[in-house]
Motif scaffolding. Structure first.
Motif, PDB file in Angstrom:
ATOM      1  N   ALA A   1       7.890 -19.161  93.558  1.00 17.32           N
ATOM      2  CA  ALA A   1       7.463 -18.935  94.943  1.00 17.32           C
ATOM      3  C   ALA A   1       8.214 -19.819  95.930  1.00 17.32           C
ATOM      4  N   LEU A   2       8.318 -19.304  97.167  1.00 20.23           N
ATOM      5  CA  LEU A   2       8.886 -20.021  98.292  1.00 20.23           C
ATOM      6  C   LEU A   2       8.025 -19.735  99.512  1.00 20.23           C
ATOM      7  N   ALA A   3       7.663 -20.774 100.252  1.00 15.37           N
ATOM      8  CA  ALA A   3       6.821 -20.596 101.437  1.00 15.37           C
ATOM      9  C   ALA A   3       7.262 -21.559 102.532  1.00 15.37           C
ATOM     10  N   THR A   4       6.864 -21.248 103.765  1.00 17.15           N
ATOM     11  CA  THR A   4       7.209 -22.105 104.892  1.00 17.15           C
ATOM     12  C   THR A   4       6.067 -22.144 105.898  1.00 17.15           C
ATOM     13  N   ASN A   5       6.060 -23.187 106.701  1.00 15.07           N
ATOM     14  CA  ASN A   5       5.054 -23.416 107.728  1.00 15.07           C
ATOM     15  C   ASN A   5       5.737 -23.408 109.091  1.00 15.07           C
TER      16      ASN A   5
ATOM     17  N   TRP B   1       9.025 -26.780 103.946  1.00 16.60           N
ATOM     18  CA  TRP B   1       9.243 -25.748 102.927  1.00 16.60           C
ATOM     19  C   TRP B   1       8.462 -26.130 101.672  1.00 16.60           C
ATOM     20  N   ASN B   2       7.993 -25.120 100.986  1.00 14.50           N
ATOM     21  CA  ASN B   2       7.280 -25.336  99.719  1.00 14.50           C
ATOM     22  C   ASN B   2       7.879 -24.431  98.658  1.00 14.50           C
ATOM     23  N   ILE B   3       8.116 -24.994  97.505  1.00 15.34           N
ATOM     24  CA  ILE B   3       8.531 -24.192  96.358  1.00 15.34           C
ATOM     25  C   ILE B   3       7.486 -24.348  95.274  1.00 15.34           C
ATOM     26  N   GLY B   4       7.349 -23.329  94.437  1.00 12.31           N
ATOM     27  CA  GLY B   4       6.319 -23.391  93.411  1.00 12.31           C
ATOM     28  C   GLY B   4       6.688 -22.619  92.164  1.00 12.31           C
ATOM     29  N   PHE B   5       6.137 -23.065  91.067  1.00 11.08           N
ATOM     30  CA  PHE B   5       6.232 -22.346  89.797  1.00 11.08           C
ATOM     31  C   PHE B   5       4.860 -22.364  89.161  1.00 11.08           C
TER      32      PHE B   5
ATOM     33  N   HIS C   1      -1.160 -14.104  94.476  1.00 10.54           N
ATOM     34  CA  HIS C   1      -1.900 -13.225  95.380  1.00 10.54           C
ATOM     35  C   HIS C   1      -1.235 -13.184  96.758  1.00 10.54           C
ATOM     36  N   ASN C   2      -1.432 -14.229  97.545  1.00  4.73           N
ATOM     37  CA  ASN C   2      -0.793 -14.344  98.858  1.00  4.73           C
ATOM     38  C   ASN C   2       0.021 -15.631  98.884  1.00  4.73           C
ATOM     39  N   PRO C   3       1.331 -15.540  98.625  1.00  2.09           N
ATOM     40  CA  PRO C   3       2.139 -16.756  98.488  1.00  2.09           C
ATOM     41  C   PRO C   3       2.266 -17.554  99.777  1.00  2.09           C
ATOM     42  N   ALA C   4       1.869 -16.973 100.927  1.00  2.00           N
ATOM     43  CA  ALA C   4       1.884 -17.746 102.169  1.00  2.00           C
ATOM     44  C   ALA C   4       0.965 -18.950 102.065  1.00  2.00           C
ATOM     45  N   GLY C   5      -0.056 -18.880 101.189  1.00  7.59           N
ATOM     46  CA  GLY C   5      -0.976 -19.997 101.016  1.00  7.59           C
ATOM     47  C   GLY C   5      -0.318 -21.243 100.486  1.00  7.59           C
ATOM     48  N   LEU C   6       0.874 -21.102  99.894  1.00  8.19           N
ATOM     49  CA  LEU C   6       1.601 -22.268  99.407  1.00  8.19           C
ATOM     50  C   LEU C   6       2.096 -23.132 100.574  1.00  8.19           C
ATOM     51  N   GLY C   7       2.337 -22.483 101.737  1.00 13.15           N
ATOM     52  CA  GLY C   7       2.834 -23.210 102.897  1.00 13.15           C
ATOM     53  C   GLY C   7       1.812 -24.129 103.530  1.00 13.15           C
TER      54      GLY C   7
ATOM     55  N   ILE D   1       0.866 -22.652 112.598  1.00 14.17           N
ATOM     56  CA  ILE D   1       0.168 -21.446 113.062  1.00 14.17           C
ATOM     57  C   ILE D   1       0.445 -20.267 112.136  1.00 14.17           C
ATOM     58  N   VAL D   2       1.691 -20.100 111.756  1.00 15.91           N
ATOM     59  CA  VAL D   2       2.083 -18.983 110.896  1.00 15.91           C
ATOM     60  C   VAL D   2       2.648 -19.550 109.592  1.00 15.91           C
ATOM     61  N   PHE D   3       2.189 -18.993 108.474  1.00 13.77           N
ATOM     62  CA  PHE D   3       2.660 -19.397 107.155  1.00 13.77           C
ATOM     63  C   PHE D   3       3.195 -18.147 106.453  1.00 13.77           C
ATOM     64  N   LEU D   4       4.385 -18.231 105.908  1.00 17.39           N
ATOM     65  CA  LEU D   4       5.032 -17.095 105.255  1.00 17.39           C
ATOM     66  C   LEU D   4       5.345 -17.458 103.813  1.00 17.39           C
TER      67      LEU D   4
END
Length: 543
Positions: free
Chosen positions: A239-243, A121-125, A59-65, A247-250
């Motif tokens: 997925a790939l995400a960052t913090n 950094w966060n990675i996910g499968f 849905h919103n992969p920023a949530g992984l961060g 404040i901002v998560f992408l």
């Protein structure tokens, strides 16, 4: 033989393959269910601004961060579907149960050691079952027109104002196979209907032999339609995400989606009247659809203060390569035809494969969430999906015969709005109680939903039945979570889904000819109420 004329219905039915998909099929494969972990579905799926849950990847992969540790989880689902069909007061009920693994996910957290800027950094499968097709339903009633009337009218008006299909074009002989006639692409139902004895040509030798009527002398007594659907839509997320400074998560997700769909249907008409009460026709259809798609999700979450979060995400269209495998059998019995009362035919298996492309609509997700310390949280999502952007096409993208298909989609579909809301309360440090609600609006326009219009729907191939959405689809959810230890946890959710549809045994046909005693075909749909109950169980481990 007659040359193919440029006419809207003909162009739709002759879309470059012998068994083209239509607008209803595009809609079926463009929908998804409420899916994900037990925690997310128990809150109505409203996790677009919260994050910290594996469902964020789809849905919103920023949530992984939001994660500060690595995690692995698995979700299991017990599914029970009950469909009631009410056709003129005659009610039929069918139930189907299933048990499966809905989700398996892994998320890895890699901190940078920075106090500001990119902190990690966060990675996910993840593997997700995003839609379950399994259900059974039946409708029984007495309609004004039979399937034979529909096939006769469709054959008579196959070429619009230019008339119908010539008799010699329908006849299967040692030297001629109508199923490989390119002028009859998409006209397999008239061919099968004629070869199975559903229809006969006008017996007035002074007129054109492209006018057809039902082969049954008696009136329609009863119609019985049985439909069974199986299969699922499964998605694989990377997925790939960052913090950034907390404040901002992408986030970014690349998705691969597989479709495995199975349809089996049986339409049976019985007749009564002048000559026999044993006359009948039967049409059986079997369809298998396989497809693979690629897509991507982009998302951002902004946390201006600890208690408030905003999220925006875009889920791109899915670009599918699809293949259909199909088979249809027709059979009739007319006692007054003493020389050959029973006839039976089927579509050729060696030609019954079709390849095509499908583009589903993209989706925008806008989210807001409030967090009250470690005690409670509340979340809202608002999604927009423009179904008029669904597109059918050829594998190579160079076949423009789908243009009319897509113009019909543009006319019959519009924007769907989905509202999600969820709340979580923690009465104890290890215990969480949750509840949620999700409502999906009907994206079909009045062209499809207004019964008084009797709008013609151009179903493709030999499957004449279809369903339309009759009301918003609603999900009522609740759940509980318990942390067994600092590392292990278990979540459970209950989902009750209510969907109302209208089942048409075949499409209305507005065309008529009073001089030839051919009426317009009117159809009274059956009212379907599908109630689905699911128990979802998630086990997770943090490390």
């Amino acid at each position: 033989m007659k040359k193919l004329m440029i006419y809207v219905s003909v162009l739709f039915l002759s879309s470059g393959m012998m068994f083209a998909q239509g607008e209803m099929d595009a809609f079926r494969f463009s929908q998804t269910d409420l899916n994900g972990s037990a925690r997310s579905v128990s809150m109505g799926g409203a996790f677009g601004a919260l994050g910290g849950d594996m469902s964020a990847m789809s849905h919103n992969p920023a949530g992984l961060g939001v994660y500060r540790s690595s995690e692995i989880q698995a979700t299991f689902d017990f599914y029970s579907s009950n469909v009631n069909a009410d056709w003129g007061g005659v009610v039929n009920s069918r139930r189907r149960n299933a048990f499966c693994m809905d989700n398996f996910s892994y998320e890895g957290y890699f901190p940078t050691g920075n106090d500001r800027g990119v902190k990690g950094w966060n990675i996910g499968f993840s593997y997700n079952k995003v839609k379950e097709f399994s259900r059974k339903y039946s409708a029984a009633g007495n309609s004004k027109f039979s399937l034979a009337d529909y096939v006769a009218s469709r054959t008579t008006f196959a070429f619009g104002n230019e008339g119908g299909i010539y008799l010699d074009e329908l006849q299967l002989t040692d030297r001629y196979d109508p199923y490989v006639n390119s002028d009859l692409a998409g006209q397999w139902l008239p061919i099968l209907g004629y070869e199975s004895g559903f229809i006969e040509p006008q017996d007035d030798k002074n007129s054109k032999n492209d006018v057809y009527y039902s082969a049954f002398p008696g009136a329609l007594k009863e119609t019985l339609l049985n439909i069974s659907e199986r299969g699922a839509m499964k998605e694989y997320n990377f997925a790939l995400a960052t913090n950034i400074s907390d404040i901002v998560f992408l986030g970014l997700t690349v998705n691969i989606t597989d479709i495995d769909y199975r349809l089996a249907s049986r339409h049976h008409d019985t007749f009564a009247g002048r000559n026999s009460e044993n006359d009948y026709l039967t049409l059986e259809n079997s369809l298998e659809t396989e497809g693979t798609a690629y897509s991507a999700n982009l998302g951002v979450i902004v946390r201006p203060i600890n208690a408030l979060r905003f999220g925006v995400a875009y889920n791109s269209p899915k670009w599918y390569k699809m293949t259909d495998y199909f088979l249809a059998t027709g059979e009739s019995y007319v006692a007054s035809y003493s020389d050959q009362p029973k006839m039976k035919a089927e579509t050729p298996a060696d030609h019954s494969i079709a390849d095509y492309a499908l583009q589903t609509p993209g989706r925008w997700i806008f989210s807001v969430a409030g967090v009250i310390g470690n005690t409670a949280l509340v979340s809202f999502d608002y999604e927009l999906t423009d179904y008029k952007t669904m597109r059918l096409g050829s594998y190579d993208g160079e076949d423009f015969s789908f243009e009319t298909d897509n113009s019909i989609i543009n006319k019959d579909f519009g924007m769907a709005k989905t509202v999600k809301a969820g709340v979580e309360i923690k009465p104890a440090s290890r215990l969480a109680l949750r509840a949620g609600y999700m409502q999906q609006s009907n994206p079909m326009t009045g062209n499809l939903t207004d019964e008084s219009k009797q709008t013609e729907v151009f179903t493709a191939g030999t499957t004449p039945h279809y369903t339309t959405v009759a009301a918003p689809t609603r999900h009522y959810t609740a759940g509980v979570g318990y942390r067994l230890s600092p590392n292990f946890y278990m979540d459970m959710a209950y989902i009750h889904r209510v969907q109302k549809e209208k089942l048409y045994t075949f499409s209305p046909i507005e065309k008529a000819d009073s001089n030839l005693n051919i009426p317009s075909i009117e159809v009274s749909p059956s009212n379907l109420t599908a109630k689905t109950s699911r128990i979802v169980l998630t086990f997770g481990y943090k490390f």
